[in-house]
Design an enzyme around this catalytic site. Structure first.
Site, short mmCIF file in Angstrom:
data_model
loop_
_atom_site.label_atom_id
_atom_site.label_comp_id
_atom_site.label_asym_id
_atom_site.label_seq_id
_atom_site.Cartn_x
_atom_site.Cartn_y
_atom_site.Cartn_z
N GLY A 31 0.81 -1.20 0.00
CA GLY A 31 0.00 0.00 0.00
C GLY A 31 0.84 1.26 0.00
O GLY A 31 1.94 1.29 0.57
N GLY A 54 1.65 5.20 1.11
CA GLY A 54 1.60 5.81 2.43
C GLY A 54 2.78 5.45 3.31
O GLY A 54 2.90 5.95 4.43
N HIS A 55 3.66 4.55 2.79
CA HIS A 55 4.84 4.14 3.55
C HIS A 55 6.13 4.67 2.92
O HIS A 55 7.22 4.15 3.21
CB HIS A 55 4.91 2.62 3.63
N LYS A 92 5.79 -8.20 2.34
CA LYS A 92 5.55 -7.97 3.76
C LYS A 92 4.36 -8.82 4.21
O LYS A 92 3.40 -9.00 3.46
CB LYS A 92 5.26 -6.48 4.02
N HIS A 116 0.18 0.54 9.79
CA HIS A 116 -1.12 1.03 9.35
C HIS A 116 -1.91 1.61 10.52
O HIS A 116 -3.09 1.90 10.39
CB HIS A 116 -1.94 -0.09 8.72
#
Length: 330
Positions: free
Chosen positions: A53, A55-56, A104, A218
């Protein structure tokens, strides 16, 4: 909501367009959400593909380049990329030497990379897969069966990427990646909650004056919530949690990672405390990396990752790397 965005629906596409403008040596397919190093496929070289995802950042797109990833697949914010993205990335970087997926340990990532492996193999691409599950904070979480994959992803991608750059065969690159994961442990701490563009408000409640020990990337809950602690106290707790599980007998690589909203001044101060705890426990530090590498949007906090190193791991860590977020030796 105070964010430097246009609208939530285009955050990932806008970020990829900006990545392409800043790093023209990468091939950035905004429509299909794939970031590929500009010289791929490299003849005789194993391709490394990862993703997850958005956002990292800089994980994973910021780690595409010489000595690290061959391609990355960004999903929507905190959402796994889809199998077609991963299969497209594998095809783009396969030179005939095979492709390693670095995954991951989150349920969506695992399932989609499994499907992508089937798709790629149907097209004649040899694929191996390594699961990163380094987080010692919790055994199972909202997103995982087993331990979460966090900071050790950087160690796996850098060290396996160096092995691939040297021309190691797929079996060897996979074995190196597995060894790095097995020798790595992480623990994260949240000082403030994360806000996603779609929601516009914090995704969990963390009252003023409290922190969450063992948070996930998250915003998943950790081990426990406590009143605010000093940097020294947090380092004592986090490093002890890692060492109690890892129990290294040789020098370690240390990653002091910011979660996105913690200034470098604080991270360097926290790094000093991490080194103090390691010295008190008699654990030598071979290499240290400090900065925002495996983040969670605007979350305040940090994580500690330690990898028990050997001569090969250190040699591959020191090998040249040239990516948007990590570069040395060239």
């Amino acid at each position: 909501m105070r964010m430097l965005i246009n609208v939530p629906e285009t955050v990932v596409a806008d970020g990829l367009r900006g990545l392409a403008a800043a790093h023209p040596g990468l091939n950035v397919d905004v429509e299909n959400r794939v970031v590929v190093r500009g010289d791929a496929p490299v003849a005789g070289k194993v391709g490394l593909v990862s993703g997850g995802g958005s956002g990292h950042e800089p994980l994973h797109g910021g780690f595409v380049g010489v000595g690290m990833l061959s391609a990355a697949c960004p999903g929507e914010v905190f959402t796994s990329p889809v199998p077609d993205q991963m299969a497209r990335a594998a095809a783009a970087v396969d030179s005939g030497a095979g492709v390693l997926f670095v995954v991951k340990n989150y349920t969506g990532d695992v399932l989609n990379f499994d499907m992508a492996q089937e798709l790629a193999e149907d097209e004649g691409v040899q694929v191996a897969k390594v699961l990163v599950n380094d987080d010692v904070a919790v055994q199972d979480s909202l997103y995982t069966a087993g331990r979460r994959g966090t900071g050790a992803t950087l160690f796996v991608e850098k060290i396996a990427g160096a092995a691939a750059e040297e021309g190691a065969p797929l079996e060897r690159v996979e074995a190196v990646a597995r060894r790095v994961n097995e020798r790595s442990r992480s623990f994260g701490v949240a000082l403030g909650a994360v806000t996603t563009p779609a929601k516009g408000t914090p995704t969990f409640d963390l009252p003023s004056g409290e922190l969450e020990l063992g948070i996930g990337i998250h915003g998943e809950p950790g081990r426990e919530r406590r009143p605010m602690m000093t940097s020294r106290e947090i380092a004592d707790f986090a490093v002890e949690a890692v060492l109690d599980d890892l129990r290294p007998s040789s020098p370690v690589l240390a990653l002091v990672n910011g979660m996105g909203a913690t200034p470098l001044l604080e991270l360097y101060g926290f790094n000093a405390e991490v080194h103090r705890v390691l010295a008190e426990r008699g654990v030598p530090v071979a290499r240290t990396l400090v900065g925002n590498y495996v983040t969670s949007l605007d979350m305040a906090g940090c994580s500690v990752t330690l990898c028990e190193a050997d001569e090969e791991i250190l040699r591959l860590w020191d090998a040249p790397v040239e990516t948007p977020a990590l570069r040395w030796g060239r």
